[in-house]
Design a protein around this motif. Structure first.
Motif, mmCIF file in Angstrom:
data_model
loop_
_atom_site.group_PDB
_atom_site.id
_atom_site.type_symbol
_atom_site.label_atom_id
_atom_site.label_comp_id
_atom_site.label_asym_id
_atom_site.label_seq_id
_atom_site.Cartn_x
_atom_site.Cartn_y
_atom_site.Cartn_z
ATOM 1 N N LEU A 69 -37.139 -31.443 -40.136
ATOM 2 C CA LEU A 69 -35.685 -31.456 -39.948
ATOM 3 C C LEU A 69 -34.932 -31.739 -41.238
ATOM 4 O O LEU A 69 -33.798 -31.292 -41.417
ATOM 5 N N ASP A 70 -35.562 -32.483 -42.148
ATOM 6 C CA ASP A 70 -34.865 -32.848 -43.377
ATOM 7 C C ASP A 70 -35.237 -31.975 -44.568
ATOM 8 O O ASP A 70 -34.804 -32.217 -45.694
ATOM 9 N N GLY A 71 -36.050 -30.939 -44.325
ATOM 10 C CA GLY A 71 -36.442 -30.051 -45.411
ATOM 11 C C GLY A 71 -37.533 -30.588 -46.313
ATOM 12 O O GLY A 71 -37.874 -29.962 -47.330
ATOM 13 N N SER A 72 -38.110 -31.739 -45.960
ATOM 14 C CA SER A 72 -39.172 -32.312 -46.787
ATOM 15 C C SER A 72 -40.450 -31.491 -46.664
ATOM 16 O O SER A 72 -40.701 -30.836 -45.650
ATOM 17 N N TYR A 73 -41.278 -31.531 -47.707
ATOM 18 C CA TYR A 73 -42.535 -30.797 -47.706
ATOM 19 C C TYR A 73 -43.499 -31.401 -46.685
ATOM 20 O O TYR A 73 -43.472 -32.605 -46.412
ATOM 21 N N ALA A 74 -44.388 -30.542 -46.162
ATOM 22 C CA ALA A 74 -45.402 -30.976 -45.199
ATOM 23 C C ALA A 74 -46.761 -30.445 -45.625
ATOM 24 O O ALA A 74 -46.869 -29.385 -46.265
ATOM 25 N N ALA A 75 -47.809 -31.183 -45.268
ATOM 26 C CA ALA A 75 -49.185 -30.749 -45.501
ATOM 27 C C ALA A 75 -49.962 -30.834 -44.202
ATOM 28 O O ALA A 75 -49.675 -31.674 -43.338
ATOM 29 N N HIS A 76 -50.959 -29.967 -44.057
ATOM 30 C CA HIS A 76 -51.742 -29.862 -42.816
ATOM 31 C C HIS A 76 -53.198 -29.633 -43.195
ATOM 32 O O HIS A 76 -53.530 -28.667 -43.891
ATOM 33 N N TRP A 77 -54.067 -30.535 -42.723
ATOM 34 C CA TRP A 77 -55.508 -30.401 -42.939
ATOM 35 C C TRP A 77 -56.212 -30.541 -41.596
ATOM 36 O O TRP A 77 -55.841 -31.395 -40.778
ATOM 37 N N GLU A 78 -57.253 -29.714 -41.393
ATOM 38 C CA GLU A 78 -57.938 -29.712 -40.092
ATOM 39 C C GLU A 78 -59.407 -29.345 -40.247
ATOM 40 O O GLU A 78 -59.759 -28.463 -41.034
ATOM 41 N N HIS A 79 -60.251 -30.033 -39.476
ATOM 42 C CA HIS A 79 -61.648 -29.644 -39.297
ATOM 43 C C HIS A 79 -61.985 -29.690 -37.815
ATOM 44 O O HIS A 79 -61.422 -30.501 -37.055
ATOM 45 N N THR A 80 -62.896 -28.817 -37.398
ATOM 46 C CA THR A 80 -63.520 -28.931 -36.086
ATOM 47 C C THR A 80 -64.720 -29.858 -36.247
ATOM 48 O O THR A 80 -65.582 -29.617 -37.102
ATOM 49 N N VAL A 81 -64.768 -30.930 -35.434
ATOM 50 C CA VAL A 81 -65.747 -32.002 -35.644
ATOM 51 C C VAL A 81 -66.468 -32.334 -34.344
ATOM 52 O O VAL A 81 -65.829 -32.486 -33.301
ATOM 53 N N THR A 96 -49.439 -19.282 -41.939
ATOM 54 C CA THR A 96 -49.134 -19.592 -43.334
ATOM 55 C C THR A 96 -47.829 -20.381 -43.368
ATOM 56 O O THR A 96 -46.760 -19.838 -43.109
ATOM 57 N N SER A 97 -47.936 -21.656 -43.667
ATOM 58 C CA SER A 97 -46.788 -22.561 -43.588
ATOM 59 C C SER A 97 -46.473 -23.070 -44.992
ATOM 60 O O SER A 97 -47.272 -23.799 -45.592
ATOM 61 N N VAL A 98 -45.317 -22.691 -45.517
ATOM 62 C CA VAL A 98 -44.969 -22.954 -46.908
ATOM 63 C C VAL A 98 -43.905 -24.042 -47.005
ATOM 64 O O VAL A 98 -42.866 -23.978 -46.338
ATOM 65 N N ASN A 99 -44.188 -25.048 -47.822
ATOM 66 C CA ASN A 99 -43.252 -26.119 -48.156
ATOM 67 C C ASN A 99 -42.783 -26.909 -46.935
ATOM 68 O O ASN A 99 -43.552 -27.689 -46.385
ATOM 69 N N GLU A 100 -41.546 -26.701 -46.462
ATOM 70 C CA GLU A 100 -41.021 -27.483 -45.343
ATOM 71 C C GLU A 100 -41.543 -26.996 -43.985
ATOM 72 O O GLU A 100 -41.290 -27.637 -42.967
ATOM 73 N N VAL A 101 -42.273 -25.893 -43.971
ATOM 74 C CA VAL A 101 -42.893 -25.427 -42.727
ATOM 75 C C VAL A 101 -44.146 -26.257 -42.472
ATOM 76 O O VAL A 101 -45.022 -26.356 -43.337
ATOM 77 N N ILE A 102 -44.209 -26.859 -41.299
ATOM 78 C CA ILE A 102 -45.318 -27.764 -40.982
ATOM 79 C C ILE A 102 -46.526 -26.983 -40.489
ATOM 80 O O ILE A 102 -47.635 -27.103 -41.030
ATOM 81 N N VAL A 103 -46.330 -26.209 -39.435
ATOM 82 C CA VAL A 103 -47.399 -25.412 -38.826
ATOM 83 C C VAL A 103 -46.814 -24.143 -38.219
ATOM 84 O O VAL A 103 -45.606 -24.021 -38.050
ATOM 85 N N HIS A 104 -47.715 -23.209 -37.872
ATOM 86 C CA HIS A 104 -47.390 -21.999 -37.112
ATOM 87 C C HIS A 104 -46.488 -21.022 -37.850
ATOM 88 O O HIS A 104 -45.825 -20.189 -37.234
ATOM 89 N N GLY A 105 -46.462 -21.106 -39.192
ATOM 90 C CA GLY A 105 -45.709 -20.131 -39.956
ATOM 91 C C GLY A 105 -46.322 -18.742 -39.812
ATOM 92 O O GLY A 105 -47.543 -18.574 -39.877
ATOM 93 N N ILE A 106 -45.488 -17.738 -39.594
ATOM 94 C CA ILE A 106 -45.954 -16.366 -39.392
ATOM 95 C C ILE A 106 -46.028 -15.649 -40.741
ATOM 96 O O ILE A 106 -45.032 -15.584 -41.462
ATOM 97 N N PRO A 107 -47.188 -15.098 -41.106
ATOM 98 C CA PRO A 107 -47.281 -14.345 -42.345
ATOM 99 C C PRO A 107 -46.256 -13.207 -42.379
ATOM 100 O O PRO A 107 -46.007 -12.548 -41.365
ATOM 101 N N SER A 108 -45.690 -12.983 -43.559
ATOM 102 C CA SER A 108 -44.604 -12.016 -43.673
ATOM 103 C C SER A 108 -44.609 -11.359 -45.047
ATOM 104 O O SER A 108 -44.925 -12.005 -46.055
ATOM 105 N N LYS A 109 -44.217 -10.100 -45.099
ATOM 106 C CA LYS A 109 -44.043 -9.412 -46.368
ATOM 107 C C LYS A 109 -42.801 -9.918 -47.102
ATOM 108 O O LYS A 109 -42.624 -9.638 -48.291
#
Length: 264
Positions: free
Chosen positions: A238-250, A77-90
């Motif tokens: 690095l600059d705090g900008s937002y990131a988006a990630h889209w993926e399909h297995t093709v 779960t990657s929120v805003n400036e997190v690109i990938v591999h965000g760890i879900p957290s309470k």
């Protein structure tokens, strides 16, 4: 994670194996749909992880990410400036205006499905909406190069060219995250080869009928540079900008690209 291969062709799956991979991919699609449908302000990313894991296990599948190289959750779960591999957290509570990228994998009867998408919580800024729409569009344009007879970097180049066109189409500056990309996939989540999200065409192993790649553009509103946080997983701009990630297995087939992770 980089996986580079010197093989002349990308390994092929049989038609039956592609059907088996799609069965896994459809479970991933249902998990992603459930997470998006239930996401709202005030929930935690841990809550999202529990939703996805429930869907996966109720389908008699297992969460591929859980325990993979030590990863502690069923989804990223990657929120805003997190690109990938965000760890879900309470501790990570969703707020109005957040852009959430969810990456999910499921293993079913020995085959892996892997897919990701990004969506907003509440009202998003216009540039964030443009970023997300552009990243989805780049994925769908780039995967058109997944056809027999092309080479690996023809997909990379298609993603790069689509990103350039997307800047004009969606009226937004886009950065292609350096050093991260897609990969082969099958009975394990990461197989050869590594797929860059940009590059010159006509290089690398040949795509043949039955070849499968996880194709996953990761774009930002600013930098192409990233850093990994102290948890050794979370990748941020690095600059705090937002990131988006889209993926399909093709899969590459005689009838054109076949998405093995449909969201129905």
């Amino acid at each position: 994670m980089g996986f580079r291969s010197k093989k002349r062709v990308i390994a092929a799956k049989t038609p039956g194996e592609l059907d088996a991979m799609q069965a896994a991919g459809e479970i991933v699609g249902r998990a992603l749909q459930a997470v998006r449908a239930e996401s709202r302000v005030g929930m935690t990313t841990h809550d999202l992880d529990q939703i996805a894991e429930t869907v996966i296990r109720e389908a008699d599948a297992t969460p591929t990410f859980l325990g993979y190289q030590g990863f502690p959750a069923s989804i990223c779960t990657s929120v805003n400036e997190v690109i990938v591999h965000g760890i879900p957290s309470k501790e990570v509570v969703l707020e109005d205006g957040d852009l959430v990228s969810v990456d999910c994998g499921a293993t079913f009867e020995g085959w892996v499905g892997d897919s990701a998408w990004s969506f907003g919580i509440g009202e998003l800024d216009d540039d964030v909406i443009a970023l997300n729409n552009a990243t989805e569009w780049v994925l769908m344009e780039g995967l058109k190069a997944m056809v027999p007879g092309n080479r690996l970097t023809d997909v990379s180049n298609a993603l790069e060219k689509a990103t350039q066109r997307a800047e004009q189409k969606f009226g937004v500056h886009l950065g292609i995250v350096d050093g991260y990309g897609g990969h082969g996939i099958g009975r394990t989540m990461h197989e050869d080869p590594y797929l860059a999200n940009e590059g010159k065409p006509n290089r690398g192993p040949m795509i043949q009928e039955g070849s499968v790649l996880a194709i996953e553009p990761m774009l930002t509103l600013g930098t192409t540079d990233s850093a990994v946080l102290e948890d050794d997983w979370t990748v941020v701009t690095l600059d705090g900008s937002y990131a988006a990630h889209w993926e399909h297995t093709v899969a590459a087939t005689a009838d054109g690209p076949r998405i093995l992770t449909p969201r129905r």
